[in-house]
Design an enzyme around this catalytic site. Structure first.
Site: not given
Length: 306
Positions: A3, A96, A105, A245
């Protein structure tokens, strides 16, 4: 790592701020393959601790070794709440942590635990701000395909499944031309001050319609800011920005809103962790089309599960 938007933003935030990383102790929360840890070493960090629950950390150790950084990077496998760090305090936290719709999540709770336990006074967090946005989109064709499909399945009425389909947000790429409204900033998280309990939120929004069209769904995305940088760095996961993503999250409405230019759709967005599964989300959208037309006026409430 593929990404590009994400990885390049982190790299730039670290490399362009070597004055902040020089001789500092850095904690990489959810370090994965240790790419951020290695960026930090390249930027002059004294030592980096990477923590991850996954077995990926075994590969990370090999990667760190072949890049001759084993002395500067300590990798620990386990939960952030359970591992013992080789330093009592750290100067910088890197992570991240973002999930779909920012919070699905996500590892933000873990980052906040690390902040409260280990971040030194005046320590820095990279990134340190996240903002959720909403917009209304025209998406009739796809909605018919995904939701209307259940009205007639090989001659049978499958409408009980239609309700289930409507409660499941779709993570997909939305073209900017589908946006019927201007974007609205709905919820901002400051990682220096936010508490876990505040991640369950209800926030108002107002969407200004750009043109005469139909609204079939609302979409959400988020922007990420590294405000500690000498020159602030931001990346967006919105429909106007380069692909990531995370894509966008699509919330189909039960009814179609027929809107005219300059009208507004107002309402509230609520999100809270599911009572049984903490990393899942219960989301509610309440909306009202502000219009003088009695024929087109509409309001509703939709619940979603992620």
């Amino acid at each position: 790592m593929k990404d590009e938007v994400r990885t390049r933003s982190y790299r730039d935030a670290i490399y362009q701020n070597k004055h902040l990383f020089k001789d500092k102790v850095v904690l990489d929360v959810g370090c994965g393959t240790a790419i951020l840890s290695m960026f930090a070493v390249r930027a002059g960090a004294k030592h980096v601790i990477g923590v991850d629950m996954s077995t990926i950390i075994e590969k990370a150790r090999e990667i760190v070794e072949v890049n001759s950084m084993s002395k500067q990077i300590t990798l620990l496998q386990g939960k952030m709440e359970e591992v013992k760090l080789p330093f009592p305090k750290v100067d910088i936290i890197l992570s991240e942590w973002m999930g779909y719709f920012l919070l699905y999540e996500s590892m933000l709770d873990t980052v906040l635990y690390a902040r409260d336990q280990y971040l030194a006074p005046k320590g820095l967090i990279f990134p340190d701000r996240a903002t959720i946005y909403l917009a209304g989109i025209e998406d009739g064709e796809y909605k018919d395909e995904k939701i209307g499909f259940w009205d007639n399945v090989y001659g049978f009425d499958y409408s009980p499944l239609k309700n289930t389909a409507l409660t499941e947000p779709l993570v997909d790429t939305v073209e900017i031309k589908a946006c019927v409204t201007e974007p609205a900033q709905v919820f901002t998280i400051d990682l220096y001050t936010v508490k876990s309990a505040e991640l369950a939120f209800t926030a108002p929004f107002t969407l200004n319609c750009r043109r005469n069209d139909f609204i079939h769904a609302l979409i959400a995305w988020f922007d990420i800011d590294f405000t500690a940088c000498h020159k602030p760095i931001r990346f967006s996961t919105g429909p106007h920005a380069k692909y990531t993503h995370w894509k966008q999250t699509v919330f189909y409405l039960r009814e179609v809103l027929t809107v005219e230019e300059h009208e507004q759709v107002s309402g509230t967005l609520s999100s809270r962790p599911n009572a049984k599964k903490k990393r899942d989300l219960d989301i509610e959208i309440k909306y009202r089309l502000e219009t003088d037309s009695l024929v087109r006026s509409a309001d509703g409430r939709c619940e979603y599960k992620m």
